[in-house]
Write a protein that holds these residues in place. Structure first.
Motif, PDB file in Angstrom:
ATOM      1  N   PRO A 297      33.630 -31.719 -23.741  1.00 29.39           N
ATOM      2  CA  PRO A 297      34.921 -31.394 -24.331  1.00 29.39           C
ATOM      3  C   PRO A 297      34.766 -30.402 -25.485  1.00 29.39           C
ATOM      4  O   PRO A 297      33.902 -30.566 -26.335  1.00 29.39           O
ATOM      5  CB  PRO A 297      35.432 -32.742 -24.848  1.00 29.39           C
ATOM      6  N   VAL A 298      35.575 -29.358 -25.469  1.00 33.43           N
ATOM      7  CA  VAL A 298      35.636 -28.417 -26.597  1.00 33.43           C
ATOM      8  C   VAL A 298      37.072 -28.465 -27.099  1.00 33.43           C
ATOM      9  O   VAL A 298      38.002 -28.232 -26.331  1.00 33.43           O
ATOM     10  CB  VAL A 298      35.263 -26.993 -26.157  1.00 33.43           C
ATOM     11  N   ILE A 299      37.240 -28.808 -28.366  1.00 30.46           N
ATOM     12  CA  ILE A 299      38.590 -29.033 -28.865  1.00 30.46           C
ATOM     13  C   ILE A 299      38.836 -28.171 -30.099  1.00 30.46           C
ATOM     14  O   ILE A 299      38.042 -28.182 -31.035  1.00 30.46           O
ATOM     15  CB  ILE A 299      38.790 -30.524 -29.205  1.00 30.46           C
ATOM     16  N   TYR A 335      38.718 -28.235 -22.107  1.00 30.36           N
ATOM     17  CA  TYR A 335      39.042 -27.435 -23.280  1.00 30.36           C
ATOM     18  C   TYR A 335      40.452 -27.787 -23.732  1.00 30.36           C
ATOM     19  O   TYR A 335      41.382 -27.781 -22.918  1.00 30.36           O
ATOM     20  CB  TYR A 335      38.944 -25.943 -22.962  1.00 30.36           C
ATOM     21  N   PHE A 346      42.704 -27.922 -20.540  1.00 26.81           N
ATOM     22  CA  PHE A 346      42.182 -27.407 -19.275  1.00 26.81           C
ATOM     23  C   PHE A 346      41.017 -28.286 -18.842  1.00 26.81           C
ATOM     24  O   PHE A 346      40.105 -28.523 -19.622  1.00 26.81           O
ATOM     25  CB  PHE A 346      41.672 -25.970 -19.424  1.00 26.81           C
TER      26      PHE A 346
ATOM     27  N   PRO B 134      30.523 -22.581 -24.470  1.00 26.11           N
ATOM     28  CA  PRO B 134      31.923 -22.967 -24.668  1.00 26.11           C
ATOM     29  C   PRO B 134      32.164 -23.566 -26.052  1.00 26.11           C
ATOM     30  O   PRO B 134      33.172 -23.304 -26.686  1.00 26.11           O
ATOM     31  CB  PRO B 134      32.146 -24.018 -23.578  1.00 26.11           C
ATOM     32  N   ARG B 135      31.215 -24.338 -26.533  1.00 24.22           N
ATOM     33  CA  ARG B 135      31.426 -24.982 -27.818  1.00 24.22           C
ATOM     34  C   ARG B 135      31.459 -23.955 -28.963  1.00 24.22           C
ATOM     35  O   ARG B 135      32.278 -24.042 -29.869  1.00 24.22           O
ATOM     36  CB  ARG B 135      30.337 -26.015 -28.087  1.00 24.22           C
ATOM     37  N   GLY B 138      34.665 -22.400 -29.028  1.00 22.24           N
ATOM     38  CA  GLY B 138      35.639 -23.285 -29.656  1.00 22.24           C
ATOM     39  C   GLY B 138      35.579 -23.217 -31.171  1.00 22.24           C
ATOM     40  O   GLY B 138      36.606 -23.129 -31.845  1.00 22.24           O
ATOM     41  N   ARG B 170      39.055 -17.922 -25.313  1.00 26.97           N
ATOM     42  CA  ARG B 170      39.667 -19.107 -24.707  1.00 26.97           C
ATOM     43  C   ARG B 170      39.070 -19.371 -23.340  1.00 26.97           C
ATOM     44  O   ARG B 170      38.750 -20.515 -23.005  1.00 26.97           O
ATOM     45  CB  ARG B 170      41.172 -18.889 -24.546  1.00 26.97           C
ATOM     46  N   ALA B 173      35.669 -20.776 -23.686  1.00 24.58           N
ATOM     47  CA  ALA B 173      35.721 -22.187 -24.066  1.00 24.58           C
ATOM     48  C   ALA B 173      36.106 -23.055 -22.878  1.00 24.58           C
ATOM     49  O   ALA B 173      35.727 -24.221 -22.803  1.00 24.58           O
ATOM     50  CB  ALA B 173      36.713 -22.379 -25.209  1.00 24.58           C
ATOM     51  N   ARG B 174      36.869 -22.490 -21.940  1.00 23.28           N
ATOM     52  CA  ARG B 174      37.256 -23.258 -20.761  1.00 23.28           C
ATOM     53  C   ARG B 174      36.141 -23.320 -19.738  1.00 23.28           C
ATOM     54  O   ARG B 174      36.290 -23.952 -18.704  1.00 23.28           O
ATOM     55  CB  ARG B 174      38.505 -22.629 -20.124  1.00 23.28           C
TER      56      ARG B 174
END
Lengths: 405, 221
Positions: A297-299, A335, A346, B134-135, B138, B170, B173-174
């Protein structure tokens, strides 16, 4: 005979008469204690210097910590008492002879000094008891006699100060008031000097030790409950790589959370208690554990949970579970981005994908759990899936104006 | 035939170095080969070794005794500015990631990355690309987000992301690859790379509060 190495300066605890200062100095210099006492008496004749020096050494030199027993003959004791009385007397008389006024001041203050000496000696006793029994007794820990001695000492100090003040009444009422205040403060301060010093020192040391010990115990307990248990499990499961991976991943996540997480060990400011980010992370962790896959998870951003966001989290969970069950992948990306007026999530995998039109009617997961839930809370679902390339579920919820901060 | 990329490993765990070395040297069929020219287990060893071996890419552990990866970055970049660094760590705390990026690393990957992806990442930083997990994407989005009450941008050139850069981040990150991003946004892969490099530059040079706070939390800048 002089010892090869000079003993450090420390007041004697046994075989002492007043505070063990003379004995300590004698030990340090390697001479007979009688000579030291005589020197203090001789100095007392010079404006009371001996008495002052004795008092200063008493305050600033630590008591010896080792329990040495010394034989003191009755003759030596008598000699010492005589010398002490002589020293104090010479000091007082000398001062009185030199100047009438000084005599008036020194006389009562001398009495106060004797009282302070009694009280200080009691402080030494209390410390000795602490060393020998290891007990953390307070200031008043020595039974009735100790209390009596303390009270007597206090009376001496008070009486001395009172006489001194009465003798100086003629200086005028204002001066009297000022003097009374100053004298009271000085009297109390002088009485309690050793305890203040010791109290501060002990308190700091104890506090530091306690913090270190507690910290160590907490870390040890945590490592035992988590890492060691998991390592044992991994050794048992070593034939099953998927299970080993699941255990290792779960443990890694837990340890990471402990170290860097919202309420983590290395964080100074705790994050929101019930927030979207926490809920999504927990959900991702559950899915990881249940289906033995990796969910990353990237939040970005965060906000407190409300009903529609709870629905969003549950829908995201359903999307993750679907990916875990049907996509045949090791890894799922999640995400989430919180914007002032909407939240987007997503869930993406690179699995086998499917044709959304061809989903059999008995598979309700996506239809009910995701679409229905999002519909009820005014959210939207967009699904993109290509057979052979993977699936991405996009969940969006618009925040109503009164909810947004 | 191009020369193999010369890689230098810096990590205080010998076992981990041995593992990475074996994986990278084995490589995958068809990929350009990588050559491990040296390894080091401490900051001093690393500085001396990099000076002597002159590698193209340094794989750098973030957490090491005596200053960690940031100390190596600070010392080597003064004398050898053309050596490229790729940070490698078990941590994905923002403080660690942002600190090494601002120290001059061109990318950041976690140690759980597969050998294949690590090889790709090394090749990409070698040709000047940035490697954003991805992180990391973010974190950067978070740092450049315009929250109510955030400090106004001092230098718009560095303190704000363009809309395109934001879109690219974005998608990163996805979990999208560069090629997929290019397809999604109807631009070329080369343009995606340009956007990512530009974001990297802003992340390194911007004075935005979040970035400097994350970096200084570890006392590395």
């Amino acid at each position: 005979m002089r010892p090869p190495t000079r003993a450090p300066l420390a007041r004697r605890r046994s075989g002492r008469l007043v505070a063990g200062v003379a004995g300590g100095v004698a030990d340090h210099l390697g001479v007979d204690v009688l000579w030291v006492r005589a020197a203090f008496v001789a100095l007392a004749a010079v404006n009371g210097m001996g008495v002052i020096a004795y008092g200063l050494l008493w305050v600033f030199v630590r008591q010896e910590s080792a329990d040495v027993t010394r034989e003191v003959s009755a003759k030596e004791r008598q000699q010492a008492i005589g010398l002490a009385a002589l020293g104090v007397g010479i000091g007082l008389v000398g001062a009185a002879l030199q100047n009438q006024v000084i005599g008036w001041i020194v006389g009562p203050l001398g009495v106060a000094a004797v009282g302070a000496a009694v009280v200080w000696r009691e402080a030494d006793e209390a410390q000795r008891r602490r060393w020998t029994t290891g007990a953390r007794t307070g200031i008043l820990g020595g039974g009735r006699n100790a209390v009596l001695r303390l009270v007597a000492g206090g009376v001496f100090v008070a009486a001395g100060i009172l006489v001194f003040l009465l003798g100086n009444l003629n200086l005028g009422q204002i001066q009297f008031g000022v003097l009374a205040v100053v004298a009271t403060v000085v009297g109390i301060g002088v009485l309690t000097v050793p305890w203040w010093v010791r109290l501060a020192r002990d308190f700091g040391e104890e506090r530091r030790e306690r913090i270190v010990t507690e910290e160590r115990a907490e870390i040890a307990a945590h490592l035992h409950d988590s890492v060691l248990q998991t390592l044992a499990l991994i050794q048992k499961q070593s034939h099953d790589p998927r299970e080993v991976q699941r255990l290792a991943r779960g443990q890694e996540r837990e340890l990471r959370h402990w170290l860097y997480g919202p309420q983590g060990y290395g964080r100074s400011t705790p994050a929101l208690d019930e927030s979207l980010a926490t809920a999504l992370q927990t959900t991702a962790a559950e899915v990881e554990d249940t289906y033995a896959i990796t969910v990353n998870p990237v939040i970005v951003g965060d906000r407190p949970l409300d009903d529609s966001l709870r629905a969003l989290v549950l829908a995201s969970r359903e999307a993750m579970v679907n990916a875990a069950k049907h996509a045949q992948v090791e890894e799922v990306s999640v995400y989430a981005e919180v914007e002032p007026d909407e939240v987007n999530v997503f869930v993406k995998d690179r699995g086998k994908g499917f044709d959304p039109e061809a989903v059999p009617g008995d598979r309700h997961g996506l239809a009910d759990s995701v679409l229905g839930r999002m519909d009820r809370h005014g959210g939207t679902v967009r699904l993109r899936s290509t057979p052979g390339e993977g699936t991405e579920v996009h969940l969006a919820i618009t925040l109503s104006q009164e909810e947004s901060t | 035939m191009t020369d193999p990329i010369k890689v230098f490993l810096v990590d205080d765990h010998g076992l981990f170095r041995a593992g990475v070395r074996a994986e990278l040297e084995r490589g995958a069929a068809g990929d350009p080969p990588l050559e491990i020219v040296g390894e080091a287990g401490s900051v001093d060893e690393a500085v001396a070794g990099i000076g002597h071996r002159k590698p193209d890419v340094v794989l750098l552990d973030v957490h090491m005794p005596d200053g960690g990866g940031a100390a190596v970055l600070a010392r080597v970049r003064k004398t050898q500015p053309d050596v490229v660094f790729l940070a490698l760590s078990v941590s994905d705390a923002a403080e660690d990631v942002i600190a090494v990026i601002r120290g001059g690393a061109r990318g950041y990957v976690t140690k759980t990355i597969s050998a294949r992806e690590l090889g790709d990442a090394v090749r990409r930083v070698r040709v000047g690309d940035a490697v954003f997990s991805p992180r990391l994407a973010g974190f950067v989005l978070d740092a450049f987000s315009d929250r109510p009450g955030a400090a106004p941008a001092v230098d718009p050139e560095l303190d704000l992301l363009t809309k395109r850069e934001r879109d690219v981040l974005r998608l990163l990150a996805r979990g999208y690859a560069y090629k997929e991003i290019a397809g999604e946004l109807f631009i070329s892969v080369k343009t995606v790379e340009t956007h990512v490099s530009s974001v990297l530059r802003k992340t390194q040079l911007s004075n935005r509060y979040e970035l400097s706070r994350w970096a200084s939390d570890r006392r590395l800048v």
